[in-house]
Design a protein around this motif. Sequence first.
Motif, short mmCIF file in Angstrom:
data_model
loop_
_atom_site.label_atom_id
_atom_site.label_comp_id
_atom_site.label_asym_id
_atom_site.label_seq_id
_atom_site.Cartn_x
_atom_site.Cartn_y
_atom_site.Cartn_z
N THR A 64 0.81 -1.22 0.00
CA THR A 64 0.00 0.00 0.00
C THR A 64 0.84 1.27 0.00
O THR A 64 0.30 2.36 -0.18
CB THR A 64 -0.94 0.02 1.22
OG1 THR A 64 -0.14 -0.07 2.41
CG2 THR A 64 -1.93 -1.13 1.17
N THR A 65 2.15 1.14 0.21
CA THR A 65 3.01 2.32 0.29
C THR A 65 3.81 2.59 -0.98
O THR A 65 4.51 3.59 -1.05
CB THR A 65 3.99 2.20 1.47
OG1 THR A 65 4.82 1.05 1.27
CG2 THR A 65 3.24 2.07 2.79
N ASN A 66 3.71 1.74 -1.96
CA ASN A 66 4.47 1.91 -3.20
C ASN A 66 3.90 3.10 -3.98
O ASN A 66 2.74 3.09 -4.39
CB ASN A 66 4.38 0.64 -4.05
CG ASN A 66 5.22 0.69 -5.30
OD1 ASN A 66 5.80 1.71 -5.64
ND2 ASN A 66 5.28 -0.42 -6.00
N VAL A 67 4.72 4.12 -4.19
CA VAL A 67 4.26 5.32 -4.90
C VAL A 67 3.93 5.03 -6.36
O VAL A 67 3.20 5.79 -7.00
CB VAL A 67 5.29 6.47 -4.80
CG1 VAL A 67 5.46 6.92 -3.37
CG2 VAL A 67 6.62 6.08 -5.40
N LEU A 68 4.44 3.94 -6.90
CA LEU A 68 4.14 3.57 -8.29
C LEU A 68 2.89 2.71 -8.40
O LEU A 68 2.41 2.44 -9.50
CB LEU A 68 5.34 2.83 -8.90
CG LEU A 68 6.64 3.61 -8.96
CD1 LEU A 68 7.76 2.72 -9.50
CD2 LEU A 68 6.49 4.86 -9.80
N GLU A 130 3.12 -3.55 -9.42
CA GLU A 130 3.44 -2.51 -8.43
C GLU A 130 2.63 -2.68 -7.16
O GLU A 130 3.12 -2.45 -6.06
CB GLU A 130 3.27 -1.11 -9.02
CG GLU A 130 4.24 -0.78 -10.13
CD GLU A 130 5.71 -0.81 -9.73
OE1 GLU A 130 6.02 -0.82 -8.52
OE2 GLU A 130 6.55 -0.81 -10.64
N ASP A 131 1.35 -3.10 -7.27
CA ASP A 131 0.53 -3.32 -6.08
C ASP A 131 1.04 -4.50 -5.25
O ASP A 131 0.77 -4.58 -4.05
CB ASP A 131 -0.93 -3.55 -6.45
CG ASP A 131 -1.69 -2.25 -6.64
OD1 ASP A 131 -1.10 -1.16 -6.46
OD2 ASP A 131 -2.90 -2.31 -6.95
N LEU A 132 1.74 -5.44 -5.90
CA LEU A 132 2.24 -6.62 -5.19
C LEU A 132 3.75 -6.60 -5.01
O LEU A 132 4.33 -7.59 -4.58
CB LEU A 132 1.82 -7.89 -5.95
CG LEU A 132 0.32 -8.13 -6.06
CD1 LEU A 132 0.03 -9.34 -6.93
CD2 LEU A 132 -0.33 -8.28 -4.69
N ASN A 133 4.39 -5.47 -5.33
CA ASN A 133 5.84 -5.37 -5.23
C ASN A 133 6.27 -5.58 -3.78
O ASN A 133 5.80 -4.91 -2.87
CB ASN A 133 6.31 -4.01 -5.73
CG ASN A 133 7.79 -3.95 -5.98
OD1 ASN A 133 8.58 -4.55 -5.26
ND2 ASN A 133 8.17 -3.22 -7.02
N ARG A 134 7.18 -6.53 -3.55
CA ARG A 134 7.60 -6.88 -2.20
C ARG A 134 8.64 -5.93 -1.61
O ARG A 134 8.91 -5.98 -0.43
CB ARG A 134 8.16 -8.31 -2.19
CG ARG A 134 7.07 -9.32 -2.43
CD ARG A 134 7.62 -10.71 -2.43
NE ARG A 134 6.52 -11.67 -2.54
CZ ARG A 134 6.68 -12.94 -2.80
NH1 ARG A 134 7.89 -13.43 -2.97
NH2 ARG A 134 5.64 -13.73 -2.87
N ILE A 135 9.19 -5.07 -2.45
CA ILE A 135 10.15 -4.09 -1.94
C ILE A 135 9.34 -2.93 -1.36
O ILE A 135 8.74 -2.16 -2.10
CB ILE A 135 11.13 -3.62 -3.03
CG1 ILE A 135 11.94 -4.80 -3.54
CG2 ILE A 135 12.03 -2.51 -2.50
CD1 ILE A 135 12.84 -4.48 -4.71
N LYS A 136 9.33 -2.83 -0.05
CA LYS A 136 8.50 -1.82 0.62
C LYS A 136 9.14 -0.44 0.59
O LYS A 136 8.46 0.56 0.51
CB LYS A 136 8.22 -2.23 2.08
CG LYS A 136 7.52 -3.56 2.22
CD LYS A 136 6.13 -3.54 1.64
CE LYS A 136 5.45 -4.88 1.86
NZ LYS A 136 4.18 -5.00 1.24
N LYS A 137 10.45 -0.38 0.71
CA LYS A 137 11.15 0.91 0.68
C LYS A 137 12.28 0.80 -0.33
O LYS A 137 13.29 0.17 -0.07
CB LYS A 137 11.69 1.26 2.05
CG LYS A 137 12.28 2.65 2.09
CD LYS A 137 12.65 3.10 3.48
CE LYS A 137 13.22 4.50 3.38
NZ LYS A 137 13.48 5.08 4.67
#
Length: 154
Positions: A64-68, A130-137
């Motif tokens: 939920t925090t991915n800006v993309l 992007e909604d499922l991207n595991r890289i949070k930061k």
Amino acid sequence: REQAEEVEIDIPAMEFSKTSNYGLTGLFNLGNTCYMNATLQCLSHTFELTEFLLNESYESEINTTNVLGSGGDLIEGYAEVIRTLWFGEYSAISPSALKKIIGRLNNHFMGYRQQDAQEFLSFILDGIHEDLNRIKKKPYIPPVKAGSRPDSVV
């Protein structure tokens, strides 16, 4: 004629095969949205992705925090369409809620004009990614300044 070979998908409490009725729900055309409907039907029959969504395995993976990304709106809307296509009781459904989400995220798909199916596929796959991207930061990587150096060096 030979009988069709059954292919089973491992989803708890349900057995899917090429000969079952699951996944045979149609999509109503919302103006000129056949490009979207064809793409959604093809993606719906990408069994690994569909199984991932029907098992609700994706819920703990939403970034939920991915800006993309869309904050999870796109994957949730797409998952709802998949659930309705595969578990619904209707011969056809309207993907209007998903269409509204996609139009909000990309005004290119906002109206009901004919669009390119490949562009829509690229957009929805990138959005799901992007909604499922595991890289949070994501770490900041400064751009490389090429100066007068050729591309092969940079």
